[in-house]
Design a protein around this motif. Structure first.
Motif, PDB file in Angstrom:
ATOM      1  N   ASP A  97      -8.784  -6.594  -5.154  1.00 37.18           N
ATOM      2  CA  ASP A  97     -10.202  -6.767  -4.840  1.00 37.18           C
ATOM      3  C   ASP A  97     -10.884  -5.445  -4.530  1.00 37.18           C
ATOM      4  O   ASP A  97     -12.013  -5.415  -4.077  1.00 37.18           O
ATOM      5  N   LYS A  98     -10.190  -4.360  -4.798  1.00 38.91           N
ATOM      6  CA  LYS A  98     -10.762  -3.020  -4.625  1.00 38.91           C
ATOM      7  C   LYS A  98     -10.558  -2.244  -5.928  1.00 38.91           C
ATOM      8  O   LYS A  98      -9.558  -2.439  -6.623  1.00 38.91           O
ATOM      9  N   PRO A  99     -11.499  -1.358  -6.263  1.00 42.35           N
ATOM     10  CA  PRO A  99     -11.373  -0.606  -7.515  1.00 42.35           C
ATOM     11  C   PRO A  99     -10.065   0.175  -7.588  1.00 42.35           C
ATOM     12  O   PRO A  99      -9.597   0.723  -6.594  1.00 42.35           O
ATOM     13  N   ARG A 100      -9.511   0.190  -8.772  1.00 42.35           N
ATOM     14  CA  ARG A 100      -8.294   0.944  -9.034  1.00 42.35           C
ATOM     15  C   ARG A 100      -8.625   2.026 -10.055  1.00 42.35           C
ATOM     16  O   ARG A 100      -9.717   2.070 -10.598  1.00 42.35           O
ATOM     17  N   ALA A 101      -7.667   2.851 -10.323  1.00 44.24           N
ATOM     18  CA  ALA A 101      -7.857   3.885 -11.328  1.00 44.24           C
ATOM     19  C   ALA A 101      -7.916   3.249 -12.712  1.00 44.24           C
ATOM     20  O   ALA A 101      -7.458   2.123 -12.921  1.00 44.24           O
ATOM     21  N   LYS A 102      -8.446   3.984 -13.649  1.00 46.76           N
ATOM     22  CA  LYS A 102      -8.490   3.518 -15.030  1.00 46.76           C
ATOM     23  C   LYS A 102      -7.080   3.267 -15.548  1.00 46.76           C
ATOM     24  O   LYS A 102      -6.831   2.345 -16.309  1.00 46.76           O
ATOM     25  N   TYR A 103      -6.131   4.111 -15.127  1.00 45.29           N
ATOM     26  CA  TYR A 103      -4.738   3.980 -15.547  1.00 45.29           C
ATOM     27  C   TYR A 103      -3.828   3.848 -14.330  1.00 45.29           C
ATOM     28  O   TYR A 103      -3.324   4.842 -13.820  1.00 45.29           O
ATOM     29  N   PRO A 104      -3.615   2.621 -13.850  1.00 41.00           N
ATOM     30  CA  PRO A 104      -2.660   2.441 -12.762  1.00 41.00           C
ATOM     31  C   PRO A 104      -1.238   2.608 -13.303  1.00 41.00           C
ATOM     32  O   PRO A 104      -0.831   1.890 -14.215  1.00 41.00           O
ATOM     33  N   LEU A 105      -0.522   3.573 -12.772  1.00 44.49           N
ATOM     34  CA  LEU A 105       0.849   3.846 -13.201  1.00 44.49           C
ATOM     35  C   LEU A 105       1.778   3.034 -12.317  1.00 44.49           C
ATOM     36  O   LEU A 105       2.022   3.385 -11.168  1.00 44.49           O
ATOM     37  N   GLU A 106       2.270   1.930 -12.836  1.00 46.77           N
ATOM     38  CA  GLU A 106       3.122   1.030 -12.074  1.00 46.77           C
ATOM     39  C   GLU A 106       4.581   1.404 -12.304  1.00 46.77           C
ATOM     40  O   GLU A 106       5.086   1.305 -13.419  1.00 46.77           O
ATOM     41  N   VAL A 107       5.238   1.834 -11.236  1.00 48.37           N
ATOM     42  CA  VAL A 107       6.640   2.230 -11.296  1.00 48.37           C
ATOM     43  C   VAL A 107       7.479   1.095 -10.730  1.00 48.37           C
ATOM     44  O   VAL A 107       7.250   0.646  -9.605  1.00 48.37           O
ATOM     45  N   CYS A 108       8.452   0.645 -11.506  1.00 44.82           N
ATOM     46  CA  CYS A 108       9.293  -0.474 -11.091  1.00 44.82           C
ATOM     47  C   CYS A 108      10.147  -0.077  -9.888  1.00 44.82           C
ATOM     48  O   CYS A 108      10.729   1.002  -9.846  1.00 44.82           O
ATOM     49  N   SER A 109      10.230  -0.990  -8.928  1.00 45.55           N
ATOM     50  CA  SER A 109      11.018  -0.720  -7.725  1.00 45.55           C
ATOM     51  C   SER A 109      12.291  -1.567  -7.662  1.00 45.55           C
ATOM     52  O   SER A 109      12.929  -1.641  -6.625  1.00 45.55           O
ATOM     53  N   SER A 110      12.656  -2.195  -8.775  1.00 48.53           N
ATOM     54  CA  SER A 110      13.844  -3.054  -8.778  1.00 48.53           C
ATOM     55  C   SER A 110      15.114  -2.216  -8.714  1.00 48.53           C
ATOM     56  O   SER A 110      15.117  -1.021  -9.015  1.00 48.53           O
TER      57      SER A 110
END
Length: 166
Positions: free
Chosen positions: A80-93
């Motif tokens: 519900d808050k603005p994010r970057a154009k490219y959110p870099l999601e790094v897996c934490s598994s």
């Protein structure tokens, strides 16, 4: 630029039309609220659901705004808050961590000069740790707006991935 850019408290007629189309694609079914919200979030450049978009969606589906916010705040994939154009999601598994996702995370932070959850000065990148997104076979990996970039085992490969964006 897409005709829908959800900004706080501003929803254009074009944005309303995009939301109407998304709701229609889900059959106007309020039980598909999670999918509707994910699609609305994906439609905007900053990848979040603004208050005005949430209120409009609630009204169109015959829901209370609090019901929509209950869903937004419950699911980690909704923002519900603005994010970057490219959110870099790094897996934490565990499999990704065994394959050195911690080094990937450190390298991204070093290259971009930001920490977890921070946004670069130009609004292009943010780095996030997320649960498994099913890319164990190419770990360490990053997901960016649904696209997976794997085998990011060196600074050069990480830089190549960043260059591909935009």
């Amino acid at each position: 630029m897409k005709p829908f850019d959800p900004t706080p408290d501003t929803l254009t007629p074009e944005g309303m039309a995009v939301i109407d189309g998304i709701i229609l694609s889900h059959g106007g079914d309020s039980t598909q609220l999670v999918g509707i919200l994910l699609d609305i979030q994906a439609a905007g450049e900053r990848k979040y659901i603004s208050r005005s978009a949430a209120a409009y969606t609630a009204r169109k589906l015959g829901l209370k705004l609090t019901q929509v916010y209950d869903v937004i705040t419950f699911y980690a994939a909704l923002y519900d808050k603005p994010r970057a154009k490219y959110p870099l999601e790094v897996c934490s598994s565990a499999p990704c961590r065994v394959n050195d996702s911690d080094s990937l995370l450190d390298t991204l932070q070093n290259i971009l000069g930001i920490g977890l959850g921070e946004v670069t000065y130009d609004g292009r990148f943010t780095i996030e740790r997320v649960p498994c997104f099913g890319a164990c076979d190419v770990a360490p990996a990053v997901r960016v707006n649904g696209a997976v970039y794997g085998n990011l085992t060196s600074r050069e490969r990480i830089l190549d991935m960043l260059r591909q964006l935009d």
